[in-house]
Design a protein around this motif. Structure first.
Motif, mmCIF file in Angstrom:
data_model
loop_
_atom_site.group_PDB
_atom_site.id
_atom_site.type_symbol
_atom_site.label_atom_id
_atom_site.label_comp_id
_atom_site.label_asym_id
_atom_site.label_seq_id
_atom_site.Cartn_x
_atom_site.Cartn_y
_atom_site.Cartn_z
ATOM 1 N N VAL A 1 0.996 -1.138 -0.070
ATOM 2 C CA VAL A 1 0.013 0.074 0.143
ATOM 3 C C VAL A 1 0.808 1.459 -0.192
ATOM 4 O O VAL A 1 1.609 1.535 1.050
ATOM 5 C CB VAL A 1 -0.942 -0.038 1.219
ATOM 6 N N LEU A 2 0.592 2.075 -1.054
ATOM 7 C CA LEU A 2 1.467 3.247 -1.096
ATOM 8 C C LEU A 2 0.818 4.540 -0.411
ATOM 9 O O LEU A 2 1.426 5.167 0.152
ATOM 10 C CB LEU A 2 1.896 3.592 -2.575
ATOM 11 N N GLN A 3 -0.566 4.381 -0.621
ATOM 12 C CA GLN A 3 -1.121 5.548 0.185
ATOM 13 C C GLN A 3 -2.504 4.946 0.828
ATOM 14 O O GLN A 3 -3.213 4.166 -0.077
ATOM 15 C CB GLN A 3 -1.372 6.435 -0.924
ATOM 16 N N ALA A 4 -2.865 4.998 1.680
ATOM 17 C CA ALA A 4 -4.057 4.271 2.441
ATOM 18 C C ALA A 4 -5.080 5.460 2.747
ATOM 19 O O ALA A 4 -4.994 6.284 3.407
ATOM 20 C CB ALA A 4 -3.768 3.695 3.772
ATOM 21 N N ASP A 5 -6.446 5.165 2.265
ATOM 22 C CA ASP A 5 -7.385 5.890 2.415
ATOM 23 C C ASP A 5 -8.854 4.982 2.534
ATOM 24 O O ASP A 5 -9.771 5.044 1.941
ATOM 25 C CB ASP A 5 -7.756 6.899 1.347
ATOM 26 N N GLY A 6 -8.726 3.666 3.256
ATOM 27 C CA GLY A 6 -9.765 2.848 3.266
ATOM 28 C C GLY A 6 -9.782 2.043 2.277
ATOM 29 O O GLY A 6 -9.424 2.066 0.974
ATOM 30 N N GLY A 7 -10.344 0.757 2.383
ATOM 31 C CA GLY A 7 -10.527 -0.368 1.388
ATOM 32 C C GLY A 7 -9.338 -0.777 0.795
ATOM 33 O O GLY A 7 -9.228 -1.437 -0.364
ATOM 34 N N THR A 8 -8.058 -0.844 1.545
ATOM 35 C CA THR A 8 -6.903 -1.198 0.850
ATOM 36 C C THR A 8 -6.792 -2.697 0.675
ATOM 37 O O THR A 8 -6.183 -3.166 -0.440
ATOM 38 C CB THR A 8 -5.549 -0.959 1.837
ATOM 39 N N ARG A 9 -7.502 -3.257 1.382
ATOM 40 C CA ARG A 9 -7.538 -4.944 1.115
ATOM 41 C C ARG A 9 -8.541 -5.104 -0.151
ATOM 42 O O ARG A 9 -7.922 -6.200 -0.798
ATOM 43 C CB ARG A 9 -7.893 -5.780 2.289
ATOM 44 N N THR A 10 -9.390 -4.543 -0.257
ATOM 45 C CA THR A 10 -10.167 -4.817 -1.313
ATOM 46 C C THR A 10 -9.680 -4.408 -2.811
ATOM 47 O O THR A 10 -9.761 -4.830 -3.772
ATOM 48 C CB THR A 10 -11.732 -4.277 -1.094
ATOM 49 N N ALA A 11 -9.185 -3.091 -2.466
ATOM 50 C CA ALA A 11 -8.117 -2.667 -3.847
ATOM 51 C C ALA A 11 -7.196 -3.645 -3.990
ATOM 52 O O ALA A 11 -6.914 -4.024 -5.215
ATOM 53 C CB ALA A 11 -7.701 -1.364 -3.438
ATOM 54 N N ALA A 12 -6.413 -4.126 -3.184
ATOM 55 C CA ALA A 12 -5.429 -5.035 -3.272
ATOM 56 C C ALA A 12 -5.807 -6.338 -4.009
ATOM 57 O O ALA A 12 -5.296 -6.928 -4.938
ATOM 58 C CB ALA A 12 -4.801 -5.578 -1.857
ATOM 59 N N ILE A 13 -6.897 -6.885 -3.572
ATOM 60 C CA ILE A 13 -7.669 -8.038 -4.455
ATOM 61 C C ILE A 13 -7.738 -7.751 -5.868
ATOM 62 O O ILE A 13 -7.547 -8.504 -6.628
ATOM 63 C CB ILE A 13 -8.542 -8.646 -3.746
ATOM 64 N N THR A 14 -8.473 -6.671 -6.169
ATOM 65 C CA THR A 14 -9.026 -6.412 -7.143
ATOM 66 C C THR A 14 -7.731 -5.989 -8.366
ATOM 67 O O THR A 14 -7.768 -6.469 -9.363
ATOM 68 C CB THR A 14 -9.804 -5.160 -7.225
ATOM 69 N N GLY A 15 -6.673 -5.296 -7.761
ATOM 70 C CA GLY A 15 -5.549 -5.177 -8.463
ATOM 71 C C GLY A 15 -4.722 -6.452 -8.519
ATOM 72 O O GLY A 15 -4.233 -6.461 -9.932
ATOM 73 N N ALA A 16 -4.773 -7.462 -7.719
ATOM 74 C CA ALA A 16 -3.759 -8.479 -7.793
ATOM 75 C C ALA A 16 -4.461 -9.514 -8.920
ATOM 76 O O ALA A 16 -3.711 -10.170 -9.443
ATOM 77 C CB ALA A 16 -3.750 -9.232 -6.513
ATOM 78 N N TYR A 17 -5.654 -9.260 -8.984
ATOM 79 C CA TYR A 17 -6.192 -10.201 -10.368
ATOM 80 C C TYR A 17 -5.628 -9.836 -11.475
ATOM 81 O O TYR A 17 -5.309 -10.862 -12.129
ATOM 82 C CB TYR A 17 -7.714 -10.229 -10.249
#
Lengths: 245, 245, 245, 245, 245, 245
Positions: free
Chosen positions: E125-141
């Motif tokens: 996470v370079l910058q955190a403003d909520g939803g980091t884990r859901t963004a991570a999963i979405t991007g990791a796909y």
């Protein structure tokens, strides 16, 4: 440029004078090489142990390896320091010096002549008064030479892995003046602190100059290197004398 | 019962004979007390450092504290051992001996006479040949006595915290025979290994007897304790002689 | 010598009386042996698990190994203690007891009859009221016997690795009087605390006597050992009765 | 939708049937609350200890805190697992469950009525057969209720911090069929595994559904939640019955 | 039920509106797949690296593996957080999210088509403003899809391990109203917080709903899942658009 | 001496040519200063965060402090490297570079003008292609300048702590020729590798020259320093241009 012989330091030395250097071989008997090295009140036990294996990244290389660990006994310093094994982690400074000692000693040895053996250098500071890392390197070379000789005696080695003597000394700027071989009292207030590791043919193995409390010019850098060369020359003599005994 | 003087051990000693014991005071200069103790080839640097604070559990007690740490340099043993600080944790054996040294030395001191100071004992084994923990305790007592004297000289202490000399020795059963002060070669094959910590009035501070490769009878236990008393008496003389210098 | 039957302790026992001892086999069902042992309010779950491998230092020896780990649940003591897994390191006391349990149980077993298997003893203190290590050893022997029987049932073992019952008890000096099987209240104020591990033929496996707050004479040592023998005899009976069920 | 009562599971239960649930209060005596909870062969010791302090992030809040730690004894599982304290670090799974237990139990309590106290929940799995985290939460509620009652008895608390019972159960899809309260054998091969934490008024505290080996539709999710409600209702009855004793 | 489009949130969105989503492929060049994913101000670098080995527990399975690690840069949050590598241990939250990302991405892939390779997903996470884990999963796909394509290009893979797109979104109850894709300001004061991981065919991979500061009814759960489905549909479009470029 | 402009390197540069340097301010928004610095393919995120406290050893000094941490993302390198937080310890190399960055940046700042604040520099390597530490120092200066400006805007600082720009570059000997700003391909086979940290007035802050695979003469040292000066001059221009935007 200041004339480094024109002033007297707190311990009576002039600027380009080393502290008394003593190198005692055979300090302990279990490791293949064991040396007590003293730069004034700085006293470091340097050992070279042989392990008949090599680290994973060297497997299949046909070469050996040399690794080093530096550590300070808790009561080596004026104020007792917590033991790193009890803290559960090694300080950055310790890591940094261990790596420096390893790199420096690898310049003294031809890894391709070691067979699949690892030489483990241990430098344990019994008493600290500045210059522990440079004393460690200087003493470790003698322990290494003894270990290599021992390996050849035992027939483990047939080649000649020892390439050249390596020694190290600290230099610094104190009140703007170049000083050689800083004791703790000077080291802690030096504007610039430099550790120079050399071979006996006058080549540099490593130069680490730091403006701890200031910066330094190219001219000062040159003066510092000149001073370091003077110190290293004496150290090569002390190593040779010890090894000749 | 075997007559312990009727057989000769591998190193030429009879059963109830100690190895040569040497105690060198002032081995290093930074700690308040610094001693090199040697039991034959076993060599331990014992220091006593003073810290002007007490651990949390002693706050408000009006008493001081004494703590101890034991460690082996990596090259102290025949085969080099990994450094505990690099492994990131301390072995059970090290913990166990550190705690033993601490308990033993606390028997030598009256904590209520220490003020709110902590004495930190460090025992670092430079060369190991059996009996490192007993040498450590024996040497640490001398370092402690020096540290207490130093504190009194500096006026930090007005009372007399030193209560009584404490010394320690190992005894064991080798091939069914009682032996005093085991070197590594005997220690590693002893059926029974016992460490005895005593005061100079002949009281026990701690007795730890272990059937490493066998068990032992009440009669054998008594023989072992007899041997330990003989050894400790010599150690109290060596401590007194060193402190008298 | 005090007559240990002439005084009454805080919990109503006379000096040489054990607390009620209970040994429950089959306490849990996954490990090969699982025992709940109780010495009064001290309650320890002891299990013996079989692992079909041996540690590296035993490779090629043709022998098996026995290892042990002791631990206290955080809420076992009156004041909750931090969990060692969360602290990231194991306390010296835990290490020390784990090693003691392992050494003691290895006296009960013939490693050469184990095949290349490791028996892992786990002693987890559910409730602590003094004597947790001695209860652990006493209970672990029963778990070990059950595990060996199970291995023989499964045909994994053909020989007979079980050599002899091992039990352990604590004794101490409280107000100068010898007491057997100390609860926490006594343990915390004992002048001398001794843990004695024996075989059922009356041999010692280990004796650890510590002058926590004082020293002890040879005569007191003998009285303590006498008391421990009385305690161990009862424990061997309790083990035999449990195993006969 | 499958009729969950029309098939029989490996252990003889129909789909929506819980394993026998037992809740034993006063399992140990040192903590303020101590419960042994059993869901079939899964057995967890749940304790609630009171510490008269609060964590730093709660200082000045006027509120108390509740924290939880979950752990498995090494021999709780069929194959012995390494002890986390010896590995020097806690596994992700352990952390995750500890956090879940803490969040769940905080739903049962009004922190503003706790004063500046921390309740430390410990859930130690003695025997594992699936559903250890849900058994832990269910048992911990009873330990918490006992601890609160004890604090009120001692006069430490004057308000009423207990808000509502909390219980938890696992549900899953096995071969496409909804099953309640999965034992290890089912848990390890479930397509979907869901842990549901509820209050006795039928509200959800937490829902964690995972497609371990597959995904699940909205319809299946609804069936799983229906099953979980059936299970939780039985658990609230078991908690109430235990607390009424 | 509240009409989620009838109110305006602090950042101007209505209840069921996502923040702007951006997916940048080829963000760095060393890993096989490298994506920068942005959900509003939340920015996560997601990489997929290929390692030609499998973990021990997969040996002999003929399958590959996928593992994931999530981490926050120290300066990603408003207040700088200590670096986990310096603390020497990973926080429970980090472990928990790493495990969630790994499970979620394994739903996107057929391990039996991977050969004996491991795909290592890293979400930093370079910058955190909520939803980091859901963004991570979405991007990791997307990073995973790129890595698989790269492996096929290189001829390492012949089959088709990619099964289906996976995306994740957070939903929550704020002041009793359902909100989609919570920024930090909402996340920190939500009564209920739910992370929903779905496949593009509308199946659930994982649902984690937590009553952080309250509980939730079955009806509210259904509203939250409805909102999550709306969010995930947009994310699948964004993934497809990015992969089409 | 070789004419460094007479040969062409693998990437098309002549010996004394830098890779393209880009400095992007405001890369993220939470820290007081946030910069992305690029030296060719090497990309480092440098942030400067302000903490309103000082470390213990600075208490009472009236001064502030500056600390730095360097780290590589696991996928930054060609082969993915294990994450240090998961290994539980930081590598020596990481420690060493963190310390170097901290020392270098402290030369840029007047701690006595910082108030009792700490500036925490974080340098996280997103993509590594040689020269990560020198890029980190160069970029961190810009982040520091931004953080100081921000503190002054907020009125936290009234003085002017920024003293002078600091930049760093690597130089080396490749096949006996002096090269400036080494990419990974050159760095890994350089005979000598030197990192030079300078101020914009041409003073040295730190010089670290290492004979990785060889030694170096005084003449070569001078050539290397000449090259470094050329590189640093360009870097000061790039910093000034970025700060002028």
């Amino acid at each position: 440029m200041t004339d480094s012989s024109s002033f007297v330091r707190a311990d009576g030395r002039h600027g380009l004078e080393m502290r008394p250097v003593r190198i005692t071989r055979g300090f302990t008997t279990n490791p293949a090489g064991s040396v007590l090295v003293e730069f004034g009140n700085t006293r470091v036990m340097c050992t070279a142990s042989v392990e008949e294996r090599i680290p994973r990244f060297k497997l299949g290389s046909g070469e050996g390896w040399l690794t080093a660990e530096y550590s300070m006994l808790p009561a080596a310093t004026h104020e007792r320091m917590p033991r790193e094994s009890m803290r559960g982690k090694v300080k950055g400074r310790t890591h940094e010096i261990s790596r420096l000692v390893g790199r420096s000693l690898r310049a003294a040895i031809d890894l391709s002549q070691l067979g699949e053996n690892t030489i483990a250098i241990d430098c344990d500071v019994l008493q600290a008064d500045g210059g522990t890392r440079t004393a460690a390197i200087t003493g470790a070379y003698v322990a290494l030479a003894d270990a290599v000789a021992e390996l050849k005696r035992r027939g483990v080695l047939t080649g000649q892995p020892l390439r050249q003597p390596v020694a190290a000394v600290s230099v610094g700027l104190i009140d703007g003046r170049v000083c050689l071989d800083l004791p703790y009292e000077e080291d802690s207030r030096a504007e610039v602190d430099m550790n120079v590791i050399m071979t006996d043919s006058g080549q540099f193995v490593e130069v680490q100059g730091t403006g701890e409390a200031g910066t330094f010019s190219r001219e000062q850098m040159n003066e510092l290197l000149d001073a370091a060369e003077i110190g290293c020359r004496q150290l090569f003599e002390a190593q040779a004398a010890a090894l000749a005994e």
